[in-house]
Design an enzyme around this catalytic site. Sequence first.
Site, PDB file in Angstrom:
ATOM      1  CG  ASN A  84      33.112  -3.739  53.222  1.00  0.00           C
ATOM      2  OD1 ASN A  84      32.001  -3.558  53.215  1.00  0.00           O
ATOM      3  ND2 ASN A  84      34.191  -3.785  51.940  1.00  0.00           N
ATOM      4  CE1 TYR A 151      25.057 -11.194  50.290  1.00  0.00           C
ATOM      5  CE2 TYR A 151      23.428 -10.510  50.993  1.00  0.00           C
ATOM      6  CZ  TYR A 151      24.854  -9.631  51.156  1.00  0.00           C
ATOM      7  OH  TYR A 151      24.883  -8.428  51.050  1.00  0.00           O
ATOM      8  CE  LYS A 155      26.950 -10.149  53.993  1.00  0.00           C
ATOM      9  NZ  LYS A 155      27.904  -9.601  54.512  1.00  0.00           N
TER      10      LYS A 155
END
Length: 229
Positions: A84, A151, A155
Amino acid sequence: MTSTVLVTGANRGIGLEIAKGFAARGCKVLMGVRDESEGESARNEIPGNDVQVLEIDLTNPGTIKECIVRAEAVYGDIDILVNNAGILIDSSFEELAEADFEKSLQVHVKGPFLLCQLLLPGMLERNYGRIVNISSGWGAFTEGMEGPLAYAVSKAGLNALTKNLSNIVPENRNVKINAMCPGWVHTRMGGKDAPRSPQQGAETALWLGSLEQDGPNGGFFRDKKPIEW
Ligand SMILES: NC(=O)c1ccc[n+]([C@@H]2O[C@H](COP(=O)([O-])OP(=O)(O)OC[C@H]3O[C@@H](n4cnc5c(N)ncnc54)[C@H](OP(=O)(O)O)[C@@H]3O)[C@@H](O)[C@H]2O)c1
């Protein structure tokens, strides 16, 4: 069977809600945090005794190994891993510092890879395991890879890791590796204008971590429904 779950970035936001949700389902919960004293105050929000705080910094591979050694000493085998932890570096392509690009890859790709390398072989051997990677629509090619560069790229890397690792799970094995997007969630990262609560952000992760044997492997989900990579 009581499952043991490790959640990274469990001291706040979506990770804390995931930890709370698994504790409420009767799991033993290992809260992976960077700062143990912050982790202890977050831990106090979770009722019950089967919750432990462990240090893990995904930019520091030594703490990753040490976290798993300590986790297994406390609760034995880890059945569910929730990758997470996340960071959002909002710099433009022109301004992005090399160190921030690298840190994004460490937190979103290398750290989860190392955790999977430590935990997946045992899951396959015991024929039980769930790995849930908290990704983002900003890392989806089909949604335009619209997030800030560090990011979005990292991801997308986490999505690729999810898909690649799910391929090594033999057909009838009760091990499931999936990724999900929580939507835009009101947390430190999501900011105060985000429409979703951390509890809503955690729901799909709790579902993926609790899948039955006939559940999906190698998918990408939002609101418990498949989405395109
Ligand atoms: N919020 C959204 O709208 C949204 C949307 C899509 C996806 N996501 C994803 O959901 C996940 C949780 O995000 P959130 O909104 O709950 O963010 P958050 O409130 O900022 O929490 C991020 C967590 O990650 C931890 N973390 C950061 N760097 C770390 C490192 N090097 N090692 C270990 N832990 C580290 C943080 O620890 P510290 O407290 O010590 O900093 C914190 O516990 C992230 O993967 C994020 O990318 C969020």
